[in-house]
Motif scaffolding. Structure first.
Motif, PDB file in Angstrom:
ATOM      1  N   SER A  57       0.848  -1.185   0.000  1.00 18.29           N
ATOM      2  CA  SER A  57       0.000   0.000   0.000  1.00 18.29           C
ATOM      3  C   SER A  57       0.885   1.236   0.000  1.00 18.29           C
ATOM      4  O   SER A  57       1.956   1.240   0.607  1.00 18.29           O
ATOM      5  CB  SER A  57      -0.889  -0.027   1.251  1.00 18.29           C
ATOM      6  OG  SER A  57      -1.755   1.071   1.269  1.00 18.29           O
ATOM      7  N   SER A  59       0.608   5.739   0.082  1.00 16.62           N
ATOM      8  CA  SER A  59      -0.152   6.988   0.147  1.00 16.62           C
ATOM      9  C   SER A  59       0.397   7.900  -0.929  1.00 16.62           C
ATOM     10  O   SER A  59       1.613   8.096  -1.023  1.00 16.62           O
ATOM     11  CB  SER A  59      -0.008   7.628   1.522  1.00 16.62           C
ATOM     12  OG  SER A  59      -0.610   6.826   2.500  1.00 16.62           O
ATOM     13  N   PRO A 112      -3.935  12.488   1.242  1.00 18.09           N
ATOM     14  CA  PRO A 112      -3.459  11.565   0.201  1.00 18.09           C
ATOM     15  C   PRO A 112      -4.489  10.495  -0.150  1.00 18.09           C
ATOM     16  O   PRO A 112      -5.402  10.197   0.620  1.00 18.09           O
ATOM     17  CB  PRO A 112      -2.219  10.927   0.841  1.00 18.09           C
ATOM     18  CG  PRO A 112      -2.453  11.019   2.305  1.00 18.09           C
ATOM     19  CD  PRO A 112      -3.266  12.269   2.519  1.00 18.09           C
ATOM     20  N   THR A 114      -4.937   6.381  -1.347  1.00 15.48           N
ATOM     21  CA  THR A 114      -4.259   5.141  -0.980  1.00 15.48           C
ATOM     22  C   THR A 114      -4.345   4.155  -2.135  1.00 15.48           C
ATOM     23  O   THR A 114      -5.439   3.816  -2.584  1.00 15.48           O
ATOM     24  CB  THR A 114      -4.894   4.515   0.286  1.00 15.48           C
ATOM     25  OG1 THR A 114      -4.871   5.477   1.341  1.00 15.48           O
ATOM     26  CG2 THR A 114      -4.129   3.280   0.714  1.00 15.48           C
TER      27      THR A 114
END
Length: 157
Positions: A57, A59, A112, A114
């Protein structure tokens, strides 16, 4: 003076078939509503039910550049730049839709997004500020790859 005809030019059988199709569509819609059948499952719900874990993941924040490129701030890593003509159309299109949703809610571009890769091979871009999620696998391999490259660590390509 010639006679003017107002004769119907659509065959009666075709009109009846259209009426039957419309009636069938309405009846099926009513039946599904009355039976309270759930809508088709979304990838988000299917992953949650199956316990599929996120394997990576990031951001990200996206900024348009004057030359038509896209600057992507990868939080905690070096920024990435997509030069004009390098899949900017798809990235820009997805981000335009996400930004429009934020503008309608009065949210700026500071929070942000994701980007998440899932153990089942899925790739999604979510906006925690709005709750909107875009499943990127459905747009083809090349378009998916434009976002998947942003998960890579280190210097931007």
């Amino acid at each position: 003076m010639s006679a003017h005809s107002h004769e119907n030019t659509v065959p009666r059988g075709a009109l009846m078939m259209v009426a039957v199709l419309v009636g069938l569509a309405l009846a099926m819609t009513a039946a599904f509503r009355l039976a309270q059948m759930p809508p088709t499952a979304s990838p988000v719900l299917e992953r949650a039910a199956a316990g599929v874990a996120a394997i990576d993941s990031r951001s990200l924040r996206f900024f348009d550049q004057a030359d038509g490129g896209v600057l992507i701030e990868r939080i905690g890593d070096t920024p990435a730049v997509i030069e004009p003509g390098q899949q900017t159309g798809f990235v820009r299109g997805v981000m335009r839709g996400m930004a429009r949703d934020r503008r309608m809610r009065g949210i700026g571009n500071e929070p942000p997004f994701t980007l998440t890769a899932w153990a089942d091979g899925g790739l999604s871009l979510s906006d925690p500020s709005t709750g909107r999620i875009v499943e990127l696998n459905g747009f083809g391999n090349d378009n998916r790859a434009a976002f998947a490259a942003l998960l890579q660590r280190g210097p931007a390509k």
